[in-house]
Design an enzyme around this catalytic site. Structure first.
Site, PDB file in Angstrom:
ATOM      1  N   ASP A  46      54.452  32.620  -4.204  1.00 32.83           N
ATOM      2  CA  ASP A  46      55.179  32.878  -2.960  1.00 32.83           C
ATOM      3  C   ASP A  46      54.251  33.449  -1.896  1.00 32.83           C
ATOM      4  O   ASP A  46      53.741  34.562  -2.032  1.00 32.83           O
ATOM      5  CB  ASP A  46      56.313  33.890  -3.221  1.00 32.83           C
ATOM      6  CG  ASP A  46      57.190  34.076  -2.000  1.00 32.83           C
ATOM      7  OD1 ASP A  46      57.966  33.155  -1.698  1.00 32.83           O
ATOM      8  OD2 ASP A  46      57.074  35.114  -1.326  1.00 32.83           O
ATOM      9  N   TYR A  51      51.924  36.321   5.975  1.00 35.89           N
ATOM     10  CA  TYR A  51      51.177  37.164   5.030  1.00 35.89           C
ATOM     11  C   TYR A  51      49.674  37.027   5.276  1.00 35.89           C
ATOM     12  O   TYR A  51      48.890  37.808   4.742  1.00 35.89           O
ATOM     13  CB  TYR A  51      51.479  36.799   3.566  1.00 35.89           C
ATOM     14  CG  TYR A  51      52.922  36.948   3.146  1.00 35.89           C
ATOM     15  CD1 TYR A  51      53.859  37.569   3.968  1.00 35.89           C
ATOM     16  CD2 TYR A  51      53.355  36.457   1.919  1.00 35.89           C
ATOM     17  CE1 TYR A  51      55.182  37.682   3.576  1.00 35.89           C
ATOM     18  CE2 TYR A  51      54.677  36.581   1.521  1.00 35.89           C
ATOM     19  CZ  TYR A  51      55.589  37.187   2.359  1.00 35.89           C
ATOM     20  OH  TYR A  51      56.897  37.297   1.967  1.00 35.89           O
ATOM     21  N   LYS A  76      56.257  29.984   4.230  1.00 39.06           N
ATOM     22  CA  LYS A  76      57.408  30.251   5.103  1.00 39.06           C
ATOM     23  C   LYS A  76      57.039  30.143   6.575  1.00 39.06           C
ATOM     24  O   LYS A  76      55.937  30.535   6.980  1.00 39.06           O
ATOM     25  CB  LYS A  76      57.974  31.661   4.838  1.00 39.06           C
ATOM     26  CG  LYS A  76      58.182  31.984   3.370  1.00 39.06           C
ATOM     27  CD  LYS A  76      58.930  33.278   3.136  1.00 39.06           C
ATOM     28  CE  LYS A  76      58.850  33.708   1.684  1.00 39.06           C
ATOM     29  NZ  LYS A  76      57.621  34.436   1.331  1.00 39.06           N
ATOM     30  N   HIS A 109      61.532  31.896   7.310  1.00 42.88           N
ATOM     31  CA  HIS A 109      61.315  33.259   6.803  1.00 42.88           C
ATOM     32  C   HIS A 109      62.478  34.207   7.148  1.00 42.88           C
ATOM     33  O   HIS A 109      62.943  34.962   6.296  1.00 42.88           O
ATOM     34  CB  HIS A 109      60.000  33.790   7.366  1.00 42.88           C
ATOM     35  CG  HIS A 109      59.360  34.860   6.538  1.00 42.88           C
ATOM     36  ND1 HIS A 109      58.009  35.034   6.474  1.00 42.88           N
ATOM     37  CD2 HIS A 109      59.894  35.828   5.746  1.00 42.88           C
ATOM     38  CE1 HIS A 109      57.732  36.050   5.670  1.00 42.88           C
ATOM     39  NE2 HIS A 109      58.854  36.551   5.226  1.00 42.88           N
TER      40      HIS A 109
HETATM   41  N1  LIG Z   1      61.269  36.701   2.361  1.00 40.27           N
HETATM   42  C1  LIG Z   1      61.007  37.932   2.758  1.00 40.27           C
HETATM   43  O1  LIG Z   1      61.397  38.363   3.852  1.00 40.27           O
HETATM   44  C2  LIG Z   1      60.222  38.846   1.851  1.00 40.27           C
HETATM   45  C3  LIG Z   1      60.176  40.222   2.103  1.00 40.27           C
HETATM   46  C4  LIG Z   1      59.455  41.041   1.230  1.00 40.27           C
HETATM   47  C5  LIG Z   1      58.801  40.473   0.143  1.00 40.27           C
HETATM   48  N2  LIG Z   1      58.830  39.117  -0.072  1.00 40.27           N
HETATM   49  C6  LIG Z   1      58.119  38.481  -1.216  1.00 40.27           C
HETATM   50  O2  LIG Z   1      58.540  39.105  -2.411  1.00 40.27           O
HETATM   51  C7  LIG Z   1      57.390  39.589  -3.115  1.00 40.27           C
HETATM   52  C8  LIG Z   1      57.744  40.809  -3.949  1.00 40.27           C
HETATM   53  O3  LIG Z   1      58.342  41.816  -3.168  1.00 40.27           O
HETATM   54  P1  LIG Z   1      57.640  43.217  -2.841  1.00 40.27           P
HETATM   55  O4  LIG Z   1      56.172  43.064  -2.901  1.00 40.27           O
HETATM   56  O5  LIG Z   1      58.276  43.707  -1.615  1.00 40.27           O
HETATM   57  O6  LIG Z   1      58.158  44.197  -3.997  1.00 40.27           O
HETATM   58  P2  LIG Z   1      58.147  44.254  -5.597  1.00 40.27           P
HETATM   59  O7  LIG Z   1      57.624  43.005  -6.190  1.00 40.27           O
HETATM   60  O8  LIG Z   1      59.503  44.728  -5.975  1.00 40.27           O
HETATM   61  O9  LIG Z   1      57.146  45.474  -5.887  1.00 40.27           O
HETATM   62  C9  LIG Z   1      55.773  45.356  -5.764  1.00 40.27           C
HETATM   63  C10 LIG Z   1      55.129  46.706  -6.102  1.00 40.27           C
HETATM   64  O10 LIG Z   1      55.402  47.050  -7.464  1.00 40.27           O
HETATM   65  C11 LIG Z   1      54.165  47.214  -8.189  1.00 40.27           C
HETATM   66  N3  LIG Z   1      54.403  46.633  -9.516  1.00 40.27           N
HETATM   67  C12 LIG Z   1      54.390  45.325  -9.863  1.00 40.27           C
HETATM   68  N4  LIG Z   1      54.698  45.147 -11.149  1.00 40.27           N
HETATM   69  C13 LIG Z   1      54.907  46.387 -11.668  1.00 40.27           C
HETATM   70  C14 LIG Z   1      55.266  46.852 -12.951  1.00 40.27           C
HETATM   71  N5  LIG Z   1      55.466  46.019 -13.972  1.00 40.27           N
HETATM   72  N6  LIG Z   1      55.384  48.201 -13.123  1.00 40.27           N
HETATM   73  C15 LIG Z   1      55.184  49.045 -12.103  1.00 40.27           C
HETATM   74  N7  LIG Z   1      54.851  48.656 -10.844  1.00 40.27           N
HETATM   75  C16 LIG Z   1      54.718  47.327 -10.625  1.00 40.27           C
HETATM   76  C17 LIG Z   1      53.110  46.502  -7.384  1.00 40.27           C
HETATM   77  O11 LIG Z   1      51.845  47.099  -7.521  1.00 40.27           O
HETATM   78  P3  LIG Z   1      50.541  46.376  -8.189  1.00 40.27           P
HETATM   79  O12 LIG Z   1      50.156  45.188  -7.341  1.00 40.27           O
HETATM   80  O13 LIG Z   1      49.514  47.438  -8.171  1.00 40.27           O
HETATM   81  O14 LIG Z   1      50.952  45.958  -9.575  1.00 40.27           O
HETATM   82  C18 LIG Z   1      53.629  46.684  -5.954  1.00 40.27           C
HETATM   83  O15 LIG Z   1      53.242  47.934  -5.446  1.00 40.27           O
HETATM   84  C19 LIG Z   1      56.374  39.846  -2.001  1.00 40.27           C
HETATM   85  O16 LIG Z   1      55.068  39.960  -2.505  1.00 40.27           O
HETATM   86  C20 LIG Z   1      56.600  38.632  -1.152  1.00 40.27           C
HETATM   87  O17 LIG Z   1      55.953  37.494  -1.720  1.00 40.27           O
HETATM   88  C21 LIG Z   1      59.554  38.314   0.766  1.00 40.27           C
END
Ligand SMILES: NC(=O)c1ccc[n+]([C@@H]2O[C@H](COP(=O)([O-])OP(=O)(O)OC[C@H]3O[C@@H](n4cnc5c(N)ncnc54)[C@H](OP(=O)(O)O)[C@@H]3O)[C@@H](O)[C@H]2O)c1
Length: 276
Positions: A46, A51, A76, A109
């Site tokens: 994704d 990004y 996106k 997006h």
């Molecule tokens: N469509 C949209 O508007 C939108 C908005 C926000 C996000 N997104 C997409 O969704 C993806 C994921 O969302 P997000 O990055 O906001 O949040 P998330 O995946 O819920 O959380 C990511 C955070 O959690 C940590 N983490 C990952 N696996 C872990 C585990 N097993 N145990 C403990 N900590 C862990 C990561 O650190 P480390 O890297 O150090 O492991 C990072 O700091 C984004 O990367 C993006 O691609 C889309």
């Protein structure tokens, strides 16, 4: 290597049941993280124009031993490029940065309802799909009203709506709407990014009962809801942990307990958030 089940989208294509998020990685970090993830078994990646790491993602796909046809690359359309011609041009820029012949899943997006141009973008995306430049088209952060408008004005429903979804925001109504329309739910911020969700004692108890981690409980909860989470991790160990959620099952009480907590939105409100 872990093998991941797939869903069949409403356009007949297959979508892996879990993917890798890449925000907020830069090009170099995304290249490293995506290359390693593909080796571990991730097949859904994704990214987004906003990004600013499409180049790194594309390099990883090109360098990988995994055949291109096994990988589902998602990107996106940014808010600044809403509109019919603007969407076609923006897509071409994304495709060039990714260095790919086609993009597997292309999403709007954010709806930006005040700008009011997402239907024009949708018409361009339908055309990109007809030309074979995109396999599947979808949206992100859309409400039922936005999706109904796409259907009313173009007759074409999105294959996917990627929304904020985690145990602090379980999105029962929106998921039920998606199911009724045959739209697949993707979960962003699936681990509750930036909150202290994973430190919760209830998750620790459920995790202990299955010999897994709280993060694995939460990702398993998503997959049992029928949603496709895209957890972000740049760390190889956590990437492996996050993928390894298909070997245990939460029972009905555990499913309820995971999301039995006060509601909290971590990201923008789709009706008002403006991101260009
Ligand atoms: N469509 C949209 O508007 C939108 C908005 C926000 C996000 N997104 C997409 O969704 C993806 C994921 O969302 P997000 O990055 O906001 O949040 P998330 O995946 O819920 O959380 C990511 C955070 O959690 C940590 N983490 C990952 N696996 C872990 C585990 N097993 N145990 C403990 N900590 C862990 C990561 O650190 P480390 O890297 O150090 O492991 C990072 O700091 C984004 O990367 C993006 O691609 C889309």
């Amino acid at each position: 290597m872990i093998s991941i089940p797939t869903h069949t989208l409403n356009d007949g294509t297959a979508l892996p049941a879990l993917g890798l998020g890449t925000w907020p990685m830069d090009d170099a970090e995304a290249e490293r993280a995506v290359h390693g993830a593909l080796e571990l078994g991730y097949r859904l990646i994704d990214t987004a124009a906003n990004y600013r790491n499409e180049t790194g993602v594309g390099r990883a796909v090109a360098r990988s031993d995994v055949p291109r046809e096994e990988i589902v690359v998602t990107t996106k359309l940014p808010g600044r490029h809403h509109g019919y011609e603007e969407t076609l041009a923006s897509f071409e820029e994304s495709r060039a940065r990714l260095g790919l012949d086609h993009v597997d899943l292309y999403l709007i997006h954010w709806p930006l309802p005040r700008a009011g141009r997402y239907v024009d973008s949708w018409r361009a995306m339908i055309e990109l799909r007809e030309e074979g430049l995109v396999r599947s088209i979808g949206v992100s952060n859309f409400t039922p009203g936005h999706i109904e408008r796409l259907e009313r004005e173009t007759g074409v429903l999105p294959s996917v709506n990627q929304i904020e979804l985690h145990p602090l925001l379980p999105q029962e109504e929106l998921r039920a709407f998606h199911t009724g329309k045959g739209v697949l739910t993707e979960s962003y911020s699936p681990l509750g990014r930036g909150s202290n969700l994973l430190a919760d004692p209830v998750l620790a108890r459920v995790a202990g009962a299955h010999g897994v981690t709280p993060g694995q409980v939460v990702l398993r909860w998503h997959t049992q809801l029928g949603a496709v989470p895209v957890p972000k991790s740049a760390d190889p160990e956590r990437q492996r942990e996050n993928l390894d959620v298909f070997g245990f099952e939460l029972d009905a009480d555990e499913m309820r307990a995971v999301a039995d907590r006060a509601r909290r939105r971590l990201g923008g409100d789709p009706e008002s958030h403006e991101e260009f």
